[in-house]
Design an enzyme around this catalytic site. Structure first.
Site, short mmCIF file in Angstrom:
data_model
loop_
_atom_site.label_atom_id
_atom_site.label_comp_id
_atom_site.label_asym_id
_atom_site.label_seq_id
_atom_site.Cartn_x
_atom_site.Cartn_y
_atom_site.Cartn_z
N SER A 140 0.82 -1.22 0.00
CA SER A 140 0.00 0.00 0.00
C SER A 140 0.85 1.26 0.00
O SER A 140 1.66 1.47 0.91
CB SER A 140 -0.86 0.08 1.27
OG SER A 140 -1.82 -0.90 1.27
N HIS A 155 -3.27 0.68 -4.27
CA HIS A 155 -2.76 -0.48 -5.01
C HIS A 155 -3.10 -0.31 -6.48
O HIS A 155 -4.27 -0.40 -6.86
CB HIS A 155 -3.39 -1.78 -4.50
CG HIS A 155 -2.89 -2.21 -3.16
ND1 HIS A 155 -1.85 -3.09 -3.00
CD2 HIS A 155 -3.29 -1.90 -1.92
CE1 HIS A 155 -1.62 -3.29 -1.72
NE2 HIS A 155 -2.50 -2.58 -1.04
N HIS A 169 -5.54 -9.67 -1.70
CA HIS A 169 -5.55 -10.03 -0.29
C HIS A 169 -6.64 -11.05 -0.04
O HIS A 169 -7.68 -11.04 -0.70
CB HIS A 169 -5.82 -8.79 0.58
CG HIS A 169 -4.84 -7.68 0.37
ND1 HIS A 169 -4.98 -6.76 -0.65
CD2 HIS A 169 -3.71 -7.35 1.03
CE1 HIS A 169 -3.98 -5.91 -0.61
NE2 HIS A 169 -3.19 -6.24 0.40
N TYR A 178 -8.57 -10.96 2.44
CA TYR A 178 -9.77 -10.27 2.96
C TYR A 178 -10.66 -9.73 1.86
O TYR A 178 -11.82 -9.40 2.09
CB TYR A 178 -9.39 -9.14 3.95
CG TYR A 178 -8.60 -7.98 3.36
CD1 TYR A 178 -9.20 -7.05 2.52
CD2 TYR A 178 -7.26 -7.84 3.65
CE1 TYR A 178 -8.47 -6.00 1.98
CE2 TYR A 178 -6.53 -6.79 3.12
CZ TYR A 178 -7.14 -5.87 2.28
OH TYR A 178 -6.42 -4.85 1.73
N GLU A 179 -10.14 -9.64 0.62
CA GLU A 179 -10.99 -9.21 -0.49
C GLU A 179 -11.92 -10.34 -0.93
O GLU A 179 -12.78 -10.13 -1.78
CB GLU A 179 -10.12 -8.76 -1.66
CG GLU A 179 -9.31 -7.51 -1.36
CD GLU A 179 -8.31 -7.18 -2.46
OE1 GLU A 179 -8.66 -6.40 -3.35
OE2 GLU A 179 -7.18 -7.71 -2.40
N ALA A 237 2.86 -2.57 4.19
CA ALA A 237 2.56 -1.62 5.26
C ALA A 237 2.14 -2.45 6.46
O ALA A 237 1.38 -3.41 6.31
CB ALA A 237 1.44 -0.69 4.83
N MET A 288 -1.79 -7.68 6.79
CA MET A 288 -2.79 -8.57 6.17
C MET A 288 -2.30 -9.14 4.85
O MET A 288 -3.11 -9.53 4.00
CB MET A 288 -4.09 -7.80 5.95
CG MET A 288 -4.62 -7.10 7.19
SD MET A 288 -5.99 -5.99 6.78
CE MET A 288 -6.14 -5.05 8.32
N SER A 289 -0.99 -9.17 4.64
CA SER A 289 -0.47 -9.66 3.35
C SER A 289 0.80 -10.47 3.58
O SER A 289 1.01 -11.01 4.67
CB SER A 289 -0.17 -8.46 2.44
OG SER A 289 0.91 -7.70 2.96
N ASN A 301 2.03 2.73 11.37
CA ASN A 301 1.25 3.20 12.53
C ASN A 301 1.60 2.35 13.74
O ASN A 301 2.11 1.23 13.60
CB ASN A 301 -0.25 3.05 12.23
CG ASN A 301 -0.63 1.63 11.84
OD1 ASN A 301 -0.41 1.20 10.70
ND2 ASN A 301 -1.15 0.88 12.78
N HIS A 344 -7.36 3.86 7.46
CA HIS A 344 -6.54 3.57 6.27
C HIS A 344 -5.75 4.81 5.88
O HIS A 344 -4.62 4.72 5.40
CB HIS A 344 -7.45 3.10 5.13
CG HIS A 344 -6.70 2.63 3.91
ND1 HIS A 344 -5.72 1.66 3.95
CD2 HIS A 344 -6.77 3.02 2.61
CE1 HIS A 344 -5.23 1.47 2.73
NE2 HIS A 344 -5.85 2.28 1.90
N1 HPA Z 1 -2.87 -3.83 11.41
C1 HPA Z 1 -3.01 -4.65 10.34
N2 HPA Z 1 -2.60 -4.33 9.13
C2 HPA Z 1 -1.99 -3.14 8.96
C3 HPA Z 1 -1.81 -2.25 10.03
C4 HPA Z 1 -2.27 -2.61 11.32
O1 HPA Z 1 -2.15 -1.87 12.32
N3 HPA Z 1 -1.17 -1.16 9.51
C5 HPA Z 1 -0.98 -1.39 8.19
N4 HPA Z 1 -1.48 -2.60 7.84
#
Ligand code: HPA
Length: 277
Positions: free
Chosen positions: A31, A62, A84, A86-87, A114, A212-213, A236, A248
């Site tokens: 991302s 993306h 992903h 989750y998609e 990310a 998540m990847s 983050n 996001h």
């Molecule tokens: N959690 C899960 N996936 C993420 C995060 C997070 O805090 N930051 C970026 N992708």
């Protein structure tokens, strides 16, 4: 020939028909980390929609483009945009672009992502070199009949992230004055961010960053015997570490902070990783 194998062949044939460059190394960009594509020379850009069996990507940040070109004089293939779990895509489809990129003949695959920092020493904008992962996605791209053309039924994951390559990346970062962490990436299903209690659990389990990847791609590449390098951009603090809620938007801003460093690191390290046999 099995159907998935046939599909990989069709996708690679379509890609090869567009360029004479033979990539030595692959990069999958997470991302907001697609900017490195601007540094490619002699590049061809192929939208996913023009590659057989690729889906378009739906996530903001993306792009959905496969590029082949030279990065610091090394022929590379670059995926901007990934699929992903989750998609809603089955894991085999999540891993499909990885398999195609590997089938182009690369020896090393660099996965970037990310991620949220679980480790309280990590700050947004930091880079973490992935030394290992924990798969908490509850799924695996190798489920089902083994594609023996690709690799063994029970692949070893002792060095899911190639140690010598990781050391090369770390040394290069030091030389460039780019601070890095080394840590464990935890892959979760998403798409919800974690609860603070989940983050405390992941820390107890030994996780340093969460996302998540990456896990499906790493598994698929290891199955194929391709070396994997993983770099997380800490975008983050994971949930519960800072007082505010996660968005996001914050993740995209965090990846902007890290992307200049990541670009500089990648363009310097790619020639070194591409020369190992
Ligand atoms: N959690 C899960 N996936 C993420 C995060 C997070 O805090 N930051 C970026 N992708």
């Amino acid at each position: 020939m099995s159907e998935p194998y046939q599909q990989i062949k069709e996708a690679t044939a379509a890609i090869r028909s567009k360029t004479t460059l033979i990539p030595k190394l692959g990069l999958i960009l997470g991302s907001g980390l697609g900017k490195i594509a601007d540094q490619l020379k002699e590049a061809v850009h192929i939208p996913y929609g023009e590659i057989p069996h690729f889906h378009a990507t739906s996530v903001e940040g993306h792009a959905g483009i496969l590029s082949i070109g030279k990065l610091s004089d090394v022929p590379v293939v670059l995926l901007r945009g990934r699929f992903h779990r989750y998609e809603g895509y089955p894991m085999q489809e999540v891993a499909f672009p990885t398999r195609v990129v590997c089938a182009l003949g690369i020896r090393t695959l660099i996965l970037t992502n990310a991620a949220g920092g679980i480790n309280t020493r990590y700050r947004p904008g930091d880079l973490m070199l992935i030394e290992d992962h924990i798969n908490l996605m509850g799924d695996n791209p190798l489920l089902g009949p083994n594609l023996k053309e690709l690799g063994p039924r029970f692949p070893d994951m002792t060095e899911a992230y190639h140690r010598d390559s990781l050391n090369t990346v770390r040394d290069t970062a030091t030389r460039l004055d780019i601070p890095t962490h080394k840590g464990v990436y935890v892959g979760l299903l998403g798409p919800t961010y974690e609860t603070p209690a989940e983050i405390r659990m992941l820390r107890t389990l030994g996780g340093d960053a969460v996302g998540m990847s990456t896990v499906p791609e790493s598994i698929a590449a290891n199955h194929l015997g391709v070396r994997v390098v993983g770099i997380s951009c800490i975008t983050n603090h994971a949930a519960g570490i800072s007082a505010h809620r996660l968005t996001h938007q914050e993740v995209m801003e965090g990846s902007k902070l890290a992307s200049e460093k990541l670009g500089r690191l990648l363009s310097n390290v790619v020639p070194l990783l591409a020369t190992v046999g």
